[in-house]
Design a protein around this motif. Structure first.
Motif, mmCIF file in Angstrom:
data_model
loop_
_atom_site.group_PDB
_atom_site.id
_atom_site.type_symbol
_atom_site.label_atom_id
_atom_site.label_comp_id
_atom_site.label_asym_id
_atom_site.label_seq_id
_atom_site.Cartn_x
_atom_site.Cartn_y
_atom_site.Cartn_z
ATOM 1 N N ALA A 212 0.846 -1.201 0.000
ATOM 2 C CA ALA A 212 0.000 0.000 0.000
ATOM 3 C C ALA A 212 0.879 1.248 0.000
ATOM 4 O O ALA A 212 1.554 1.541 0.989
ATOM 5 C CB ALA A 212 -0.927 0.004 1.207
ATOM 6 N N ILE A 213 0.887 1.966 -1.123
ATOM 7 C CA ILE A 213 1.708 3.167 -1.255
ATOM 8 C C ILE A 213 0.901 4.274 -1.910
ATOM 9 O O ILE A 213 0.270 4.075 -2.943
ATOM 10 C CB ILE A 213 3.003 2.900 -2.047
ATOM 11 C CG1 ILE A 213 2.734 2.172 -3.367
ATOM 12 C CG2 ILE A 213 3.998 2.111 -1.227
ATOM 13 C CD1 ILE A 213 3.978 1.970 -4.195
ATOM 14 N N ALA A 214 0.912 5.430 -1.299
ATOM 15 C CA ALA A 214 0.148 6.571 -1.816
ATOM 16 C C ALA A 214 1.034 7.455 -2.682
ATOM 17 O O ALA A 214 2.170 7.774 -2.313
ATOM 18 C CB ALA A 214 -0.435 7.384 -0.672
ATOM 19 N N ALA A 215 0.507 7.845 -3.830
ATOM 20 C CA ALA A 215 1.159 8.853 -4.664
ATOM 21 C C ALA A 215 0.737 10.242 -4.191
ATOM 22 O O ALA A 215 -0.306 10.391 -3.547
ATOM 23 C CB ALA A 215 0.750 8.657 -6.121
ATOM 24 N N PRO A 216 1.532 11.271 -4.504
ATOM 25 C CA PRO A 216 1.058 12.630 -4.218
ATOM 26 C C PRO A 216 -0.187 12.922 -5.031
ATOM 27 O O PRO A 216 -0.365 12.406 -6.135
ATOM 28 C CB PRO A 216 2.237 13.515 -4.621
ATOM 29 C CG PRO A 216 3.067 12.684 -5.538
ATOM 30 C CD PRO A 216 2.864 11.270 -5.125
ATOM 31 N N SER A 217 -1.076 13.744 -4.487
ATOM 32 C CA SER A 217 -2.359 13.993 -5.139
ATOM 33 C C SER A 217 -2.303 15.226 -6.044
ATOM 34 O O SER A 217 -1.304 15.943 -6.089
ATOM 35 C CB SER A 217 -3.466 14.154 -4.102
ATOM 36 O OG SER A 217 -3.176 15.213 -3.220
ATOM 37 N N PHE A 218 -3.391 15.472 -6.733
ATOM 38 C CA PHE A 218 -3.451 16.405 -7.851
ATOM 39 C C PHE A 218 -2.980 17.817 -7.509
ATOM 40 O O PHE A 218 -3.358 18.389 -6.500
ATOM 41 C CB PHE A 218 -4.886 16.472 -8.381
ATOM 42 C CG PHE A 218 -5.021 17.258 -9.647
ATOM 43 C CD1 PHE A 218 -4.675 16.702 -10.864
ATOM 44 C CD2 PHE A 218 -5.480 18.562 -9.628
ATOM 45 C CE1 PHE A 218 -4.792 17.420 -12.035
ATOM 46 C CE2 PHE A 218 -5.608 19.286 -10.796
ATOM 47 C CZ PHE A 218 -5.262 18.715 -12.004
#
Length: 333
Positions: A212-218
């Protein structure tokens, strides 16, 4: 030294976990599917899930001259099919969860994108979230990104031995052959026949590893140096921790359009980032699923091949900055 720091690790009995921290779905379709799967699967639930949280070892990453290593790259036009690539004594297989900063934060409600689909397929992930919300686990707070001062810090989660209970096809056909869509917002309004066509209780015994890894958001405009640095350090820490969790085995990662949906990520940049991290971390095989833009992938692959065999992360970030990548676009134009 390792390219990551392990923040904490837990080993949780599956049977106890699902009983004491039962998922609390609020969407009616999810409730029905979970109850149906639980009635068939809970009595045979065995083993432990292992939950590890890590973060980039920034000092080590910053001073390392990364050497490109051989990695087998595959493209798969389909979404994840866990039955097609199982863990074996020789292979340790990881499936990326395109996580929100709140780990599995929207599993319960009407959302039904990649993150929420994966949790419905593996409901014990929701139990993991509920367990981590309990007080007393300060190093294991269910967050994949945290704010420290002005900086965002990645804290990926790697969860091993997760039972597969449900399989999902988001574009099934009804009994008369009519195609339907149950992805995204369509799921909550879908008739029962469509849900039954697309979501099945899995009859076998399969346990998956979830990264589970989050990318930076818009954002708007071009990516900043900090945006690109965060993306690469996030992947490097997660991939290198995954490889070290099963020494001696081949490490396989299934990825794809990470952060390129609601988060507005640039497809070409995200493909490049996964190619780069897999290579420098020594991942044996990278499978990119549902590549939406062949031109974006081919350009990412070409730019990756163009890199010198040994470069610092700073050099790579500056190279990517020179491409003028923009949020929400598939190329640097």
């Amino acid at each position: 030294m390792a390219l990551y720091q392990t923040l904490g690790s837990l080993e949780l009995d599956c049977e106890d976990l699902i009983a004491s921290h039962t998922p609390h779905f609020t969407n009616q379709n999810k409730i029905k599917l979970f109850n149906k799967a639980r009635a068939k699967k809970e009595s045979s639930l065995t083993g432990n899930v292992v939950v590890t949280r890590c973060t980039p070892n920034t000092k080590e990453i910053d001073r390392t001259a990364f050497t490109k290593k051989d990695v087998k790259i595959k493209q798969n036009p389909a979404f994840f099919n866990y039955e097609k690539d199982l863990n074996t004594p020789e292979r340790n297989v990881w499936w990326m969860n395109y996580a929100d900063p709140k780990l599995f934060g929207f599993y319960a409600d009407d959302f039904f994108a990649q993150d929420e689909i994966q949790v419905l397929e593996h409901p014990i992930l929701a139990s993991v979230r509920r367990y981590l919300l309990d007080p007393g686990e300060e190093n294991m707070a269910p967050k994949t990104l945290i704010q420290q001062g002005m900086d965002l810090i990645a804290t990926p989660y790697l969860i091993e031995n997760v039972p597969l209970w449900i399989t999902v096809n988001t574009f099934p056909k009804l009994s008369d052959g009519t195609p339907v869509n149950i992805y995204g917002r369509c799921f909550a309004q879908a008739p029962l026949e469509a849900i039954d066509a697309g979501c099945k209780v899995f009859e076998g015994d399969v346990k998956d590893n979830i990264m589970a890894i989050a990318a930076p958001s818009f954002e708007k405009g071009e990516y900043s140096y900090g945006d690109i640095e965060l993306i690469l350090k996030t992947l490097i820490s997660a991939f290198s921790q995954a490889k070290d969790l099963a020494p001696g085995k081949k490490c396989v990662v299934h990825g794809g359009n990470w952060g390129c949906g609601a988060f507005g990520g640039n497809l070409e940049l995200m493909y490049f980032a996964q190619l780069y991290a897999a290579s420098v971390c020594g991942i044996d095989e990278l499978v990119l699923h549902a590549v939406e833009d062949d031109d974006a992938y081919e350009e990412a692959e070409w730019k990756f091949e163009y890199l010198d065999e040994e470069m610092s992360l700073d050099s790579v970030v500056n190279y990517l900055m020179s491409q003028g990548y923009e949020w929400g676009k598939s190329d640097g134009n």
